[in-house]
Scaffold this motif. Sequence first.
Motif, PDB file in Angstrom:
ATOM      1  N   LEU A   5       0.985  -1.207  -0.229  1.00  0.00           N
ATOM      2  CA  LEU A   5      -0.197  -0.366   0.259  1.00  0.00           C
ATOM      3  C   LEU A   5       0.932   0.891  -0.206  1.00  0.00           C
ATOM      4  N   LEU A   6       0.585   2.146  -0.789  1.00  0.00           N
ATOM      5  CA  LEU A   6       1.169   3.009  -0.829  1.00  0.00           C
ATOM      6  C   LEU A   6       0.344   4.263  -0.650  1.00  0.00           C
ATOM      7  N   LEU A   7       0.044   5.232   0.379  1.00  0.00           N
ATOM      8  CA  LEU A   7      -0.893   6.506   0.903  1.00  0.00           C
ATOM      9  C   LEU A   7       0.142   7.517  -0.007  1.00  0.00           C
ATOM     10  N   GLN A   8      -0.670   8.665  -0.882  1.00  0.00           N
ATOM     11  CA  GLN A   8      -0.051   9.444  -1.587  1.00  0.00           C
ATOM     12  C   GLN A   8      -0.657  10.787  -1.244  1.00  0.00           C
ATOM     13  N   ASP A  11      -1.310  14.852   4.539  1.00  0.00           N
ATOM     14  CA  ASP A  11      -1.238  15.327   5.436  1.00  0.00           C
ATOM     15  C   ASP A  11      -0.330  14.563   6.899  1.00  0.00           C
ATOM     16  N   ILE A  12       0.334  14.018   6.499  1.00  0.00           N
ATOM     17  CA  ILE A  12       1.033  12.255   7.830  1.00  0.00           C
ATOM     18  C   ILE A  12       1.796  13.478   8.636  1.00  0.00           C
ATOM     19  N   ILE A  13       1.291  13.469  10.363  1.00  0.00           N
ATOM     20  CA  ILE A  13       1.841  13.540  11.218  1.00  0.00           C
ATOM     21  C   ILE A  13       2.256  12.766  11.621  1.00  0.00           C
ATOM     22  N   THR A  14       3.781  12.330  11.856  1.00  0.00           N
ATOM     23  CA  THR A  14       4.185  11.453  11.962  1.00  0.00           C
ATOM     24  C   THR A  14       4.340  11.219  13.721  1.00  0.00           C
ATOM     25  N   MET A  15       4.244  12.143  14.501  1.00  0.00           N
ATOM     26  CA  MET A  15       4.763  12.364  15.997  1.00  0.00           C
ATOM     27  C   MET A  15       6.486  11.815  16.117  1.00  0.00           C
ATOM     28  N   ASP A  16       7.639  11.754  15.137  1.00  0.00           N
ATOM     29  CA  ASP A  16       8.686  11.589  15.024  1.00  0.00           C
ATOM     30  C   ASP A  16       9.574  12.661  14.971  1.00  0.00           C
ATOM     31  N   PRO A  17       9.563  12.930  16.718  1.00  0.00           N
ATOM     32  CA  PRO A  17      10.749  14.428  16.608  1.00  0.00           C
ATOM     33  C   PRO A  17      11.525  14.494  15.252  1.00  0.00           C
ATOM     34  N   GLU A  18      12.307  13.104  14.993  1.00  0.00           N
ATOM     35  CA  GLU A  18      13.048  13.002  14.029  1.00  0.00           C
ATOM     36  C   GLU A  18      12.706  13.649  12.524  1.00  0.00           C
ATOM     37  N   ARG A  19      11.194  13.044  11.387  1.00  0.00           N
ATOM     38  CA  ARG A  19      11.050  13.557  10.694  1.00  0.00           C
ATOM     39  C   ARG A  19       9.348  13.429  11.164  1.00  0.00           C
ATOM     40  N   PRO A  20       8.844  14.851  11.172  1.00  0.00           N
ATOM     41  CA  PRO A  20       7.351  14.516  12.257  1.00  0.00           C
ATOM     42  C   PRO A  20       6.776  15.296  11.130  1.00  0.00           C
ATOM     43  N   ALA A  21       6.401  15.412   9.506  1.00  0.00           N
ATOM     44  CA  ALA A  21       5.877  15.606   8.765  1.00  0.00           C
ATOM     45  C   ALA A  21       5.932  15.472   7.320  1.00  0.00           C
ATOM     46  N   ALA A  22       5.437  13.923   6.651  1.00  0.00           N
ATOM     47  CA  ALA A  22       5.070  13.579   5.321  1.00  0.00           C
ATOM     48  C   ALA A  22       4.140  14.371   4.882  1.00  0.00           C
ATOM     49  N   ARG A  23       4.198  13.592   3.406  1.00  0.00           N
ATOM     50  CA  ARG A  23       3.337  13.297   2.657  1.00  0.00           C
ATOM     51  C   ARG A  23       3.240  12.031   1.528  1.00  0.00           C
ATOM     52  N   SER A  24       4.031  11.644   1.301  1.00  0.00           N
ATOM     53  CA  SER A  24       3.414   9.884   1.525  1.00  0.00           C
ATOM     54  C   SER A  24       4.357   8.754   2.365  1.00  0.00           C
ATOM     55  N   LEU A  35       8.888   6.610   3.774  1.00  0.00           N
ATOM     56  CA  LEU A  35       8.326   7.917   3.152  1.00  0.00           C
ATOM     57  C   LEU A  35       8.517   9.021   2.450  1.00  0.00           C
ATOM     58  N   ASP A  36       7.445   9.765   1.960  1.00  0.00           N
ATOM     59  CA  ASP A  36       7.754  10.686   0.852  1.00  0.00           C
ATOM     60  C   ASP A  36       9.328  10.345  -0.097  1.00  0.00           C
ATOM     61  N   GLU A  37      10.899  10.563   0.146  1.00  0.00           N
ATOM     62  CA  GLU A  37      11.817   9.915  -1.186  1.00  0.00           C
ATOM     63  C   GLU A  37      11.973   9.007  -0.732  1.00  0.00           C
ATOM     64  N   ASP A  38      12.091   8.721   0.647  1.00  0.00           N
ATOM     65  CA  ASP A  38      12.502   7.025   0.499  1.00  0.00           C
ATOM     66  C   ASP A  38      11.749   5.401  -0.595  1.00  0.00           C
ATOM     67  N   LEU A  48      -3.093   4.607  -2.906  1.00  0.00           N
ATOM     68  CA  LEU A  48      -4.354   5.669  -2.290  1.00  0.00           C
ATOM     69  C   LEU A  48      -4.231   6.996  -2.700  1.00  0.00           C
ATOM     70  N   ASP A  49      -4.502   7.858  -3.340  1.00  0.00           N
ATOM     71  CA  ASP A  49      -4.237  10.051  -3.628  1.00  0.00           C
ATOM     72  C   ASP A  49      -5.368   9.988  -1.732  1.00  0.00           C
ATOM     73  N   LEU A  50      -5.691  10.551  -1.238  1.00  0.00           N
ATOM     74  CA  LEU A  50      -6.099  10.795   0.190  1.00  0.00           C
ATOM     75  C   LEU A  50      -6.116  12.448  -0.126  1.00  0.00           C
ATOM     76  N   GLY A  51      -5.882  13.318  -1.022  1.00  0.00           N
ATOM     77  CA  GLY A  51      -6.277  14.460  -1.390  1.00  0.00           C
ATOM     78  C   GLY A  51      -6.395  15.118   0.092  1.00  0.00           C
ATOM     79  N   GLY A  52      -5.414  15.271   0.488  1.00  0.00           N
ATOM     80  CA  GLY A  52      -5.167  16.023   1.424  1.00  0.00           C
ATOM     81  C   GLY A  52      -5.170  16.052   2.996  1.00  0.00           C
ATOM     82  N   ALA A  53      -5.897  13.995   2.482  1.00  0.00           N
ATOM     83  CA  ALA A  53      -6.202  14.013   4.343  1.00  0.00           C
ATOM     84  C   ALA A  53      -6.007  13.898   5.617  1.00  0.00           C
TER      85      ALA A  53
END
Length: 579
Positions: A5-8, A11-24, A35-38, A48-53
């Motif tokens: 599964l790939l979420l794209q 607005d991903i709130i990771t709660m990981d202080p090393e990488r707090p946000a992502a888009r995929s 996440l993201d560039e990985d 799944l395109d989450l449309g900004g959810a």
Amino acid sequence: MKLDLLLQNADIITMDPERPAARSMGIWQGRIVGLDEDLSGVDAAKVLDLGGATVTPGFNDAHCHTTWFGLGLAELDVSGARGLGELYDLLRAAVSEAAEPEGDGWLFATGFSQTRHGGLFPDIAVLDHITGDRPLFMRHNSGHMAVVNTAALRLAGADSPSFPDPDGGAIVRDAAGQPTGLVQETAQELIQQLILPYSLEDIEGALERATLHYASEGITSFTEAGVGGGWIGHSPAELAAYQRAASNGRLHARAQVMPVLDVLHSLHGHAADSPGAAPAGLDLGISSGFGSEYLSLGPAKVFLDGSLLGETAAVSHEFCSHGHKDNRGNVGYFQADPAHMRERMEAAYAAGWSIAAHAIGDRAIDLALDIITDCQAAYGPRRVPNRIEHASMTRPEQLSRLAKAGIAVTPQASFFRDGGDGMTASLGQDRLPWAYRAASFLDAGVTLAGSSDRPVADGNVLRGMQAFVDRRTASGAVFGNPAERLTPFQALAAYTSGAALATGMLGEKGTLTPGKLADFTVLSASPLEAPDISELRVLATAVGGRFTYQSTDFHMALSPESPFAAHLSAAPVSATHSS
């Protein structure tokens, strides 16, 4: 590698202080792999395109009563009654509808609270008139008391004015010594022993009902705060029902299960296994942490005192008199002799168990701190953290002791709305700043886990988060000290990374970090920016990358011709569950 599964476009709130946000976010075999560039150049079986959810780590309710909640979903719910007249009408209707009552004739009801009836409890004479010879057991929403009728007391042999109160409980009586129908704390067991045990099939069904409900609210993990015995357990084989539910695909969230201290027994192993106290545990020597990432054993649960709602918590200063209640001299009580509780807790700790001590009042917190810190000094720390459940009345000097000992706490913000005004009257202004701390726990370095105590209180996590943020009571007042309010980020952390840390599972979940379990919740908008977190909607819930809940909006996203973003504003939503 081909992802499952790939979420794209999220607005991903990771709660990981090393990488707090992502888009995929990419998922493979139940875990987050990048996440993201990985994920550049990586294919996926489903995109799944989450449309900004918004995507957050899955919610974790670190203290609830899932079997009880699930059973209650099939019982008479009286929580909506306002005034004893409405309550009596509900009972009359239930009696008249059951031409051939199930359960050996018992009438079971759940969700009663005197706070919804002007502080009044039902009149046992009226209950007897309604129910006749049919025994009634109506749980108080605190779990620390119940309302019964004369038929139930007679079956228990406890209807006589001379029947003694059990240790740690009370059969409440009127001025003439006659039972009023209210049984408190351990006195409930007099009635429950007539009902228990529930069958494994009944418990398994309750777990399925409850965890399907949990999934619809974004919950992917929970801690069951007491099974197997005492007044909170439903069967000595309750863990087997959990195993069956998990094996049969009927457990829709990860579970950490706390056995009550009552079910632990002496273990006669080698003398070198636990120098000091004679160990007490479960057969084969299993203890806290045993199990899998889906179902495991947590700390041993012990009740030290009662409740604030019932004014039975062990406090250092008497409760305030208010309304119909004269509380002169009432400082609550311990559930058993403190020396005896210490002996049993030390025996469990010596056998490898962590301790989860139910301690509401500040006297009970003193006792818990003393015993747990002594156990840690004698036998060392535990991988699954020791905890104080509720920690409802914490004096300022107790904060540093909690932090130094590494003891986690689970205060419930869900109590504020329905119980806050009553607790304010009971505690008085001088002690109110001690009540249900949150920000000061974090400031002191204490691990704070989000939890509900469901069905004692509302278990909806989004409403629980908002309650941590605003602390509003039913009257609109701010409960306790306004400085205890959390930020939205802190509230989200309580139900994700904080709960994972408190349950000893932060290495596996609690943040959306590559390598961790793919447990996540999809929301209609960000809880960090919403004017009212409680008005957000859960669009989907996934455990190990598999959806346990999908709203209509989210389900439509699976259709290629239906852009997901077009449905985010749609309301209301209905549920579809999938495995």
